[in-house]
Structure formats: structure tokens, C-alpha cells
Design an enzyme around this catalytic site. Structure first.
Site, PDB file in Angstrom:
ATOM      1  N   PHE A  14      24.998  -1.135  15.771  1.00 11.11           N
ATOM      2  CA  PHE A  14      24.430  -2.469  15.568  1.00 11.11           C
ATOM      3  C   PHE A  14      22.928  -2.319  15.381  1.00 11.11           C
ATOM      4  O   PHE A  14      22.246  -1.737  16.238  1.00 11.11           O
ATOM      5  CB  PHE A  14      24.742  -3.295  16.818  1.00 11.11           C
ATOM      6  CG  PHE A  14      24.263  -4.717  16.826  1.00 11.11           C
ATOM      7  CD1 PHE A  14      24.954  -5.706  16.137  1.00 11.11           C
ATOM      8  CD2 PHE A  14      23.160  -5.092  17.576  1.00 11.11           C
ATOM      9  CE1 PHE A  14      24.553  -7.030  16.195  1.00 11.11           C
ATOM     10  CE2 PHE A  14      22.747  -6.411  17.647  1.00 11.11           C
ATOM     11  CZ  PHE A  14      23.439  -7.384  16.943  1.00 11.11           C
ATOM     12  N   GLY A  15      22.399  -2.803  14.260  1.00 12.85           N
ATOM     13  CA  GLY A  15      20.995  -2.585  13.945  1.00 12.85           C
ATOM     14  C   GLY A  15      20.197  -3.864  13.812  1.00 12.85           C
ATOM     15  O   GLY A  15      20.062  -4.410  12.710  1.00 12.85           O
ATOM     16  N   GLY A  55      11.624  -6.985  18.438  1.00 10.14           N
ATOM     17  CA  GLY A  55      12.342  -6.584  19.632  1.00 10.14           C
ATOM     18  C   GLY A  55      12.835  -7.824  20.336  1.00 10.14           C
ATOM     19  O   GLY A  55      13.886  -8.380  20.013  1.00 10.14           O
ATOM     20  N   THR A  84      21.624   2.418  19.107  1.00  4.43           N
ATOM     21  CA  THR A  84      22.592   3.215  19.845  1.00  4.43           C
ATOM     22  C   THR A  84      23.671   3.742  18.900  1.00  4.43           C
ATOM     23  O   THR A  84      24.260   2.971  18.137  1.00  4.43           O
ATOM     24  CB  THR A  84      23.245   2.374  20.955  1.00  4.43           C
ATOM     25  OG1 THR A  84      22.226   1.916  21.843  1.00  4.43           O
ATOM     26  CG2 THR A  84      24.261   3.188  21.739  1.00  4.43           C
ATOM     27  N   ARG A 106      24.786  13.405  56.387  1.00  2.00           N
ATOM     28  CA  ARG A 106      23.438  13.884  56.676  1.00  2.00           C
ATOM     29  C   ARG A 106      23.090  13.659  58.152  1.00  2.00           C
ATOM     30  O   ARG A 106      23.176  12.531  58.645  1.00  2.00           O
ATOM     31  CB  ARG A 106      22.436  13.150  55.773  1.00  2.00           C
ATOM     32  CG  ARG A 106      20.973  13.448  56.059  1.00  2.00           C
ATOM     33  CD  ARG A 106      20.583  14.855  55.716  1.00  2.00           C
ATOM     34  NE  ARG A 106      19.133  15.024  55.747  1.00  2.00           N
ATOM     35  CZ  ARG A 106      18.518  16.198  55.725  1.00  2.00           C
ATOM     36  NH1 ARG A 106      19.241  17.318  55.658  1.00  2.00           N
ATOM     37  NH2 ARG A 106      17.200  16.276  55.753  1.00  2.00           N
ATOM     38  N   GLY A 125      16.586  10.685  50.558  1.00  2.00           N
ATOM     39  CA  GLY A 125      15.320  11.330  50.885  1.00  2.00           C
ATOM     40  C   GLY A 125      14.878  12.281  49.788  1.00  2.00           C
ATOM     41  O   GLY A 125      15.035  11.999  48.597  1.00  2.00           O
ATOM     42  N   GLU A 140      19.588  -5.100  25.229  1.00  2.00           N
ATOM     43  CA  GLU A 140      20.336  -6.359  25.067  1.00  2.00           C
ATOM     44  C   GLU A 140      19.519  -7.565  25.523  1.00  2.00           C
ATOM     45  O   GLU A 140      20.071  -8.564  25.979  1.00  2.00           O
ATOM     46  CB  GLU A 140      21.651  -6.312  25.859  1.00  2.00           C
ATOM     47  CG  GLU A 140      22.663  -5.342  25.308  1.00  2.00           C
ATOM     48  CD  GLU A 140      23.527  -5.962  24.235  1.00  2.00           C
ATOM     49  OE1 GLU A 140      23.369  -7.149  23.923  1.00  2.00           O
ATOM     50  OE2 GLU A 140      24.374  -5.232  23.707  1.00  2.00           O
ATOM     51  N   GLU A 156      12.960 -10.702  31.005  1.00  2.00           N
ATOM     52  CA  GLU A 156      12.162 -11.880  30.670  1.00  2.00           C
ATOM     53  C   GLU A 156      12.872 -12.753  29.641  1.00  2.00           C
ATOM     54  O   GLU A 156      12.862 -13.998  29.737  1.00  2.00           O
ATOM     55  CB  GLU A 156      10.780 -11.440  30.149  1.00  2.00           C
ATOM     56  CG  GLU A 156       9.895 -10.783  31.187  1.00  2.00           C
ATOM     57  CD  GLU A 156      10.311  -9.359  31.558  1.00  2.00           C
ATOM     58  OE1 GLU A 156       9.922  -8.896  32.655  1.00  2.00           O
ATOM     59  OE2 GLU A 156      11.035  -8.712  30.763  1.00  2.00           O
TER      60      GLU A 156
END
Length: 376
Positions: free
Chosen positions: A120-121, A128, A155, A265, A336, A360, A364
Site C-alpha cells: 500500500f503506497g 505523511g 511496507t 530471578r 533490569g 497507520e 496525534e
């Protein structure tokens, strides 16, 4: 509650990724490459055609089933999950919904079976978040269209057989002057101009595509002339459910590793899971994940029921992506110093999760979409 069919596809995908994908997930990240045989096997098992009708080789299931599958893949490998989600939601769905009978006959079975990928372009350097800022052009020339421009952050753009591209066909109409085209690899003038090397989801190919006097036949037009922007918005709404599910999977995988590590741990003579500060972190992880999952399921169910879901998809994508970033950050903290080492997968999940807040539509943009839906 899930239906028996939904549980069946979830369990089938879970078994596959545990046996076939988990042993090579770290290598996929390191090599920046998904073995083609993995995607081929997924196609053969029906995982790439979950939401499509059986007449096209699909499983005839629903959006929620697809979300469950993407979540299961992401629990192990974000790169593969992104490739699958983009192939289904972005590279195949628009052809299924908006394609002519001839276009469906030409592409759908191959996409669904895993013989080849779809891409998909939409994104460009200046388009953007401003998806309507498309500068790639398409000019009619007899029985062909001639395309010129550049697409970024695509992608699977170099390995896909088809790329659904946005191009401006009427300069004076703004977003109403954009059309969608199905462009095949190989086509003269259609080339990969840059291969991106990313922070995360490294195994999922991301490229820049250049179009230099690319001639495509008139029947490469998807939908109507100047009708492409509506196609892209519809596609993105569905794609956001997929990214939400992917985010849940990344968070779930990091959480499960954190719980196991905290039980094993030892510090101060006992497992670190027994310390309240650590157990509360794990509790908050579980809450964030479950809330995100329910938002994703709600959006998927609304879509399957034929109800409006734009707001719900944006909510699911926003909350789940930010939850994934928070959970994977805390997963490193639980581990850690070991969490900062590539020996432990949580650092990979942390890197993969960041893209979910960007791709996608950024967080914002999701907030803007939600606000518009609330206030309209």
C-alpha cells in the site's frame, strides 16, 4: 466471548508461531529478513485469507478472527505480524472491496494463498500525517496512465507483486483529485530507490519507491477517477484495528516474559516477583493489555456488524499502541540490566512497539480523528 471458529483460528495460529516462528524470531530481526517459506506456509494454512470469502480462497471469517491471528503472531515476532497485517488490511482488502471482477480474479487468489504479497503506497516525503498532500501524479495517455513520483515507508514495497498507490489525477480538486492505482512489480520505471534500516520491526521490509514515467494500463485504476482518497481512508480505518491487535500482541509477549523472569530471578534471597514494587508493575501491565484488547475487539466487532467504527478503530489503535510502548518499557525495567541485552527478547519487543505509535497514523492523528468524530 469468542465463537468456536474464532478460538480455532487463534489456537491454530498460536501453534504455528510457537513451532515455526518463535525459534527464528531473533534471527529475523538480526538478518532484517523474513524467510519467504514462512509466509508461504502461512498462506497455505489460510492465515493470509482469514477475513475473505471462501470463493476467493479465504477462510470466510471476520475481522475479529484476523485481529486474534495478528495478536498471536505479534506475541512472538513483530516483524512477521506487521508484514501479515499490512498484506491483508492494506495490500489485499482494497482490491477485495473496491476492485472490479477482473482485478479480483487477477490478484485475490494469489494474495490470499501466499503466492505473493500486496502493499500500500500512500506516504510521501510531504504527505505523511497530511495524507492529502500527495504529489505523485497520474496523467491519462490513451489507454494508459503515466505515473511519476516517490513513495516513502512502504511496507513490503520491494517484494510485493502489487502496490496500491495514491496519485493525483486532478490538481485543482485537493483531496478529491486523488486516485488509486494497482501497480505491479516489475514495471519499467517502478523501482526501489532506498531500503530503510529501522530501529524495530527490522524483518519487515520498508522501502522508498520511485516512479519515473511508469505506464500502467487504464484498468489498473482502482475504483473511480478522483475517488482514491475515500478508498485510502476506508482502508486505514480497518488497518488501525490490525495495528491495535499487533500492539496487544507485542505487549502480551513482553508481559509473559516479564512474569516468567520475575518468578525466576532471585534477589535478597527470594524471587523479585514477591516484592510489591515489582508485582504492582506486572499488575498494571495486565490491566493495560486487557483494556487495549477489549478496545480492539470492540472496533472489530462493530466493523463485522456493519456499524460505524472509525472512532472505535482510532481509539483502539491509539490506546493499544501507547499501552504497548508502556508495557515493553516496563518489561525492560523488570529484567533490569538483562533487559538491555539482545540475549533477552524484551529489547526487541521494545524496539518493535515504537512503530505502533507512528504507523497507520500517529497518536496525534488518532486523537484528531477521535475528536472529529466526537464533535461532528
Amino acid at each position: 466471548m469468542l465463537t468456536p471458529e474464532q478460538e480455532m483460528i487463534r489456537d491454530a495460529v498460536r501453534d504455528f508461531v510457537r513451532c515455526e516462528l518463535k525459534p527464528i524470531a531473533a534471527k529475523i530481526d538480526a538478518d532484517e529478513r523474513i524467510p519467504p517459506e514462512i509466509l508461504k506456509k502461512m498462506g497455505e494454512l489460510g492465515f493470509l485469507g482469514i477475513p475473505f470469502p471462501e470463493e476467493w480462497g479465504g477462510a470466510g471469517l471476520d475481522t475479529l478472527s484476523q485481529a486474534l491471528a495478528v495478536e498471536e503472531i505479534a506475541r512472538v515476532c513483530g516483524s512477521t505480524a506487521l508484514t501479515v497485517a499490512a498484506h491483508i488490511s492494506l495490500g489485499t482488502y482494497p482490491i477485495f472491496k473496491f476492485g472490479t471482477p477482473a482485478q479480483k480474479e487477477k490478484y485475490l487468489r494469489g494474495h490470499i494463498s501466499g503466492q505473493h504479497l500486496g502493499a500500500f503506497g500512500l506516504t510521501e516525503a510531504g504527505a505523511g500525517s497530511d495524507a492529502g498532500g500527495t504529489r505523485t501524479t497520474a496523467v491519462r495517455d490513451g489507454d494508459h496512465w503515466v505515473l511519476n513520483g516517490t513513495k516513502n515507508w512502504i511496507t513490503s514495497g520491494g517484494s510485493a507483486r502489487t502496490v496500491i498507490l495514491a496519485a493525483r489525477t486532478s490538481k485543482e480538486k485537493g483531496v478529491k483529485g486523488i486516485s488509486a492505482f494497482i501497480v505491479e512489480h516489475p514495471t519499467p520505471g517502478f523501482t526501489v530507490s532506498k531500503d530503510e534500516h529501522k530501529l524495530g520491526v527490522r524483518g519487515s521490509q520498508t522501502v522508498e519507491l520511485s516512479l519515473r514515467d511508469v505506464r500502467v494500463p487504464a484498468d489498473a485504476l482502482l475504483g473511480e477517477v478522483d475517488g482514491g482518497f475515500a478508498i485510502f481512508l476506508d482502508t486505514l480505518d480497518g488497518g488501525r484495528i490490525g495495528i491495535g491487535a499487533l500492539s496487544v500482541g507485542l505487549a502480551q509477549g513482553a508481559y509473559e516474559m516479564s512474569v516468567a523472569y520475575a518468578k525466576e530471578r532471585q534477589q535478597f534471597g527470594r524471587p523479585i516477583a514477591e516484592f510489591q514494587g515489582l508485582s504492582w508493575i506486572l499488575s498494571d501491565m495486565a490491566v493495560q493489555i486487557e483494556a487495549a484488547r477489549q478496545l480492539v475487539w470492540n472496533a472489530a466487532r462493530r466493523r463485522d456488524a456493519g456499524l460505524p467504527y472509525k472512532k472505535e478503530a482510532a481509539m483502539a489503535k491509539l490506546f493499544a499502541s501507547e499501552a504497548a510502548m508502556w508495557v515493553t518499557t516496563k518489561a525492560i525495567q523488570v529484567h533490569g540490566g538483562n533487559g538491555y541485552s539482545r540475549e533477552y527478547p524484551v529489547e526487541r519487543f521494545f524496539r518493535d512497539a515504537k512503530l505502533m505509535e507512528i504507523g497507520e497514523g500517529t497518536s496525534e492523528i488518532q486523537r484528531t480523528v477521535i475528536a472529529r468524530e466526537i464533535l461532528k
